[in-house]
Scaffold this motif. Structure first.
Motif, PDB file in Angstrom:
ATOM      1  N   ASN A   2       0.460   1.962 -12.386  1.00  0.00           N
ATOM      2  CA  ASN A   2       1.807   1.637 -12.842  1.00  0.00           C
ATOM      3  C   ASN A   2       2.061   2.024 -14.298  1.00  0.00           C
ATOM      4  OD1 ASN A   2       3.003   0.620 -10.471  1.00  0.00           O
ATOM      5  ND2 ASN A   2       1.806  -1.241 -10.680  1.00  0.00           N
ATOM      6  N   TYR A  61      -9.621   3.407  -2.278  1.00  0.00           N
ATOM      7  CA  TYR A  61      -8.886   2.170  -2.521  1.00  0.00           C
ATOM      8  C   TYR A  61      -9.249   1.048  -1.546  1.00  0.00           C
ATOM      9  CZ  TYR A  61      -5.088  -1.093  -3.350  1.00  0.00           C
ATOM     10  OH  TYR A  61      -4.374  -2.228  -3.627  1.00  0.00           O
ATOM     11  N   THR A  64      -4.133  -0.802  -9.532  1.00  0.00           N
ATOM     12  CA  THR A  64      -2.681  -0.900  -9.438  1.00  0.00           C
ATOM     13  C   THR A  64      -2.049  -0.953 -10.825  1.00  0.00           C
ATOM     14  OG1 THR A  64      -2.833  -1.994  -7.295  1.00  0.00           O
ATOM     15  CG2 THR A  64      -0.765  -2.254  -8.494  1.00  0.00           C
ATOM     16  N   ARG A  65      -2.650  -1.710 -11.737  1.00  0.00           N
ATOM     17  CA  ARG A  65      -2.128  -1.770 -13.100  1.00  0.00           C
ATOM     18  C   ARG A  65      -2.202  -0.401 -13.764  1.00  0.00           C
ATOM     19  NH1 ARG A  65      -5.455  -5.180 -16.016  1.00  0.00           N
ATOM     20  NH2 ARG A  65      -6.697  -5.720 -14.230  1.00  0.00           N
ATOM     21  N   LEU A  80       2.312   1.739  -3.397  1.00  0.00           N
ATOM     22  CA  LEU A  80       1.281   2.238  -4.304  1.00  0.00           C
ATOM     23  C   LEU A  80       0.988   3.710  -4.024  1.00  0.00           C
ATOM     24  CD1 LEU A  80      -0.723   1.661  -6.578  1.00  0.00           C
ATOM     25  CD2 LEU A  80      -2.329   0.852  -4.830  1.00  0.00           C
ATOM     26  N   LEU A 134      -6.861   6.945  -4.278  1.00  0.00           N
ATOM     27  CA  LEU A 134      -6.255   5.960  -3.383  1.00  0.00           C
ATOM     28  C   LEU A 134      -6.666   6.213  -1.942  1.00  0.00           C
ATOM     29  CD1 LEU A 134      -4.059   3.622  -3.197  1.00  0.00           C
ATOM     30  CD2 LEU A 134      -2.547   5.451  -2.442  1.00  0.00           C
ATOM     31  N   GLU A 189      -6.542  -4.604  -8.058  1.00  0.00           N
ATOM     32  CA  GLU A 189      -5.535  -5.034  -9.032  1.00  0.00           C
ATOM     33  C   GLU A 189      -5.617  -4.181 -10.291  1.00  0.00           C
ATOM     34  OE1 GLU A 189      -2.615  -6.633 -11.234  1.00  0.00           O
ATOM     35  OE2 GLU A 189      -2.912  -6.907  -9.096  1.00  0.00           O
ATOM     36  N   TYR A 195       0.836  -1.211   0.000  1.00  0.00           N
ATOM     37  CA  TYR A 195       0.000   0.000   0.000  1.00  0.00           C
ATOM     38  C   TYR A 195       0.869   1.258   0.000  1.00  0.00           C
ATOM     39  CZ  TYR A 195      -3.506   3.451   1.255  1.00  0.00           C
ATOM     40  OH  TYR A 195      -4.321   4.563   1.258  1.00  0.00           O
ATOM     41  N   CYS A 222       1.328   6.701  -6.718  1.00  0.00           N
ATOM     42  CA  CYS A 222       0.191   7.566  -7.055  1.00  0.00           C
ATOM     43  C   CYS A 222       0.471   9.043  -6.797  1.00  0.00           C
ATOM     44  CB  CYS A 222      -1.041   7.140  -6.267  1.00  0.00           C
ATOM     45  SG  CYS A 222      -1.728   5.563  -6.815  1.00  0.00           S
TER      46      CYS A 222
END
Length: 85
Positions: A51, A35, A47-48, A11, A31, A44, A8, A15
């Motif tokens: 990224n 989130y 997150t993709r 991430l 987020l 998921e 987390y 972000c």
């Protein structure tokens, strides 16, 4: 620190340290506010998206380009609905 906490925090950093300030605000705000309420599949997909490079993600977030991934499309719709103060 638990693995979930590390993931987390990683991430959160992803972000909030974007090339575009607008993406910092949109992804970081989403987020922090939404989130933890996402399903594992939605998390998921988020997150993709997080990224991705901003140059690829921005057209998706603004709706100028559609995602072929239904999970990502759902998250993108949620991101567009986020109200930034």
């Amino acid at each position: 620190m638990a693995d979930q906490d590390v993931a987390y925090n990683r991430l959160r950093w992803t972000c909030s340290h974007r090339a575009m300030r607008e993406m910092d605000v949109i992804l970081g705000g989403f987020l922090e506010k939404h989130y933890l309420a996402l399903s594992p599949q939605q998390a998921e997909a988020f997150t993709r998206l997080a990224n991705m490079e901003d140059i690829e993600l921005w057209p998706l977030v603004t709706g100028k380009k559609a995602s072929d991934d239904p999970g990502q499309a759902e998250i993108l719709a949620m991101l567009r609905d986020v109200r930034v103060k």
